[in-house]
Write a protein that holds these residues in place. Structure first.
Motif, short mmCIF file in Angstrom:
data_model
loop_
_atom_site.label_atom_id
_atom_site.label_comp_id
_atom_site.label_asym_id
_atom_site.label_seq_id
_atom_site.Cartn_x
_atom_site.Cartn_y
_atom_site.Cartn_z
N ASN A 114 0.82 -1.22 0.00
CA ASN A 114 0.00 0.00 0.00
C ASN A 114 0.84 1.27 0.00
OD1 ASN A 114 -2.61 1.12 -0.15
ND2 ASN A 114 -2.65 1.54 2.03
N HIS A 144 0.58 -2.81 -5.65
CA HIS A 144 -0.60 -3.01 -4.80
C HIS A 144 -0.98 -1.68 -4.18
CE1 HIS A 144 -2.17 -3.50 -0.64
NE2 HIS A 144 -3.03 -4.29 -1.25
N GLU A 146 -4.41 0.18 -1.75
CA GLU A 146 -5.77 0.23 -1.19
C GLU A 146 -6.32 1.65 -1.30
OE1 GLU A 146 -5.52 -1.24 2.78
OE2 GLU A 146 -4.74 -3.19 2.17
N SER A 151 -11.83 2.36 -4.90
CA SER A 151 -11.90 1.65 -3.62
C SER A 151 -12.29 2.58 -2.48
CB SER A 151 -10.55 1.00 -3.30
OG SER A 151 -10.17 0.08 -4.27
N SER A 226 -8.49 -7.88 -7.85
CA SER A 226 -8.96 -7.43 -6.54
C SER A 226 -8.41 -8.27 -5.40
CB SER A 226 -10.49 -7.48 -6.49
OG SER A 226 -10.96 -8.81 -6.65
N GLU A 238 -11.78 -3.46 -2.32
CA GLU A 238 -10.98 -2.77 -1.31
C GLU A 238 -9.52 -2.59 -1.70
OE1 GLU A 238 -11.43 -4.84 2.35
OE2 GLU A 238 -13.52 -4.24 2.63
N GLN A 239 -9.03 -3.36 -2.66
CA GLN A 239 -7.63 -3.25 -3.04
C GLN A 239 -7.43 -3.61 -4.50
OE1 GLN A 239 -5.29 -6.09 -0.81
NE2 GLN A 239 -6.69 -7.77 -1.21
#
Length: 247
Positions: A114, A144, A146, A151, A226, A238-239
């Protein structure tokens, strides 16, 4: 000086590490091996590597890693473990925006954890360009985040809190600044009588923006997922795990 120059030390750093799930990290490492086509002969770049939770398992299997991160504490920890185990792993403690990565040296790269929201638009394009330049033609990169707009905005929270191990509590007050496209947050970590607060700025991008910036850098997006099962990313997930290939 940007917030991330002083954030990753002491209590916030300890809280981040304690909040990681080792089993999930193992799944992420398997995901990286698969989508990046990593072999023991690969030379891999870990960008914003932290304490090496992905790099160490890869290096233990013989893959050559170059890790770059701005946190001196994390870099010293990673270097100590790497030296003790005699792993094929180089640690660079530097601000990646000010560090000249070698051209076309790596078979793969990734930026997980993140971290892919630290930089505003111009610096983000520079960041992506630096990664692209360091990759060999045909190499893959995975990121990656979030903090994708798709999101964050469906369930935006102005306040949240989360208990962490060792009786650490994390609290955040968030405000979205639409004119700059970022979230201004006051993050507070509490452990007993210890209390540490930081003002953090997370830049929010749409998937379309990221795809466009990757294309400008010569990276073609080949997958947006995802989760680690590679389900396609959709609005409200969410990610995001994104995989791209250098032309």
């Amino acid at each position: 000086m940007a917030w991330y120059h002083t954030y990753f030390k002491g209590l916030p750093q300890r809280a981040w590490k304690l909040n990681q799930d080792e089993e999930y990290t193992d799944f992420e490492v398997d995901f990286l091996r698969d989508v990046l086509e990593i072999t023991p002969e690969s030379k891999v770049l870990d960008v914003l590597s932290g304490y090496g939770r992905h790099a160490l398992p890869l290096a233990e299997q013989g893959t050559t890693l170059t890790c770059i991160d701005i946190s001196q504490e994390y870099c010293e920890e990673l270097q100590t473990i790497s030296s003790k185990q005699q792993l094929p792993l180089e640690v660079i403690c530097a601000d990646v925006l000010n560090y000249a990565l070698p051209d076309q040296q790596f078979d793969a790269a990734y930026c997980l954890g993140n971290s892919f929201s630290f930089f505003p638009r111009a610096e983000m394009q520079q960041f992506i360009g630096q990664i692209a330049s360091a990759l060999k033609p045909g190499a893959h990169v995975a990121i990656h985040t979030e903090n994708l707009a798709e999101s964050i905005f469906p369930n935006f929270q102005t306040r949240n809190w989360m208990p962490v191990q060792e009786d650490i509590v994390y609290l955040a007050e968030n405000e979205y600044r639409a004119e700059g496209g970022y979230i201004e947050a006051e993050q507070t970590f509490i452990a007993g009588s210890e209390r540490v607060a930081h003002n953090v700025r997370q830049h929010i991008y749409t998937l379309g923006e990221i795809t466009y910036m990757f294309e400008l850098a010569g990276l073609v997006v080949v997958g947006t997922f995802s989760n680690l099962e590679a389900d396609p990313f959709m609005l409200g997930d969410e990610q995001l795990y994104l995989v791209a290939c250098k032309q």
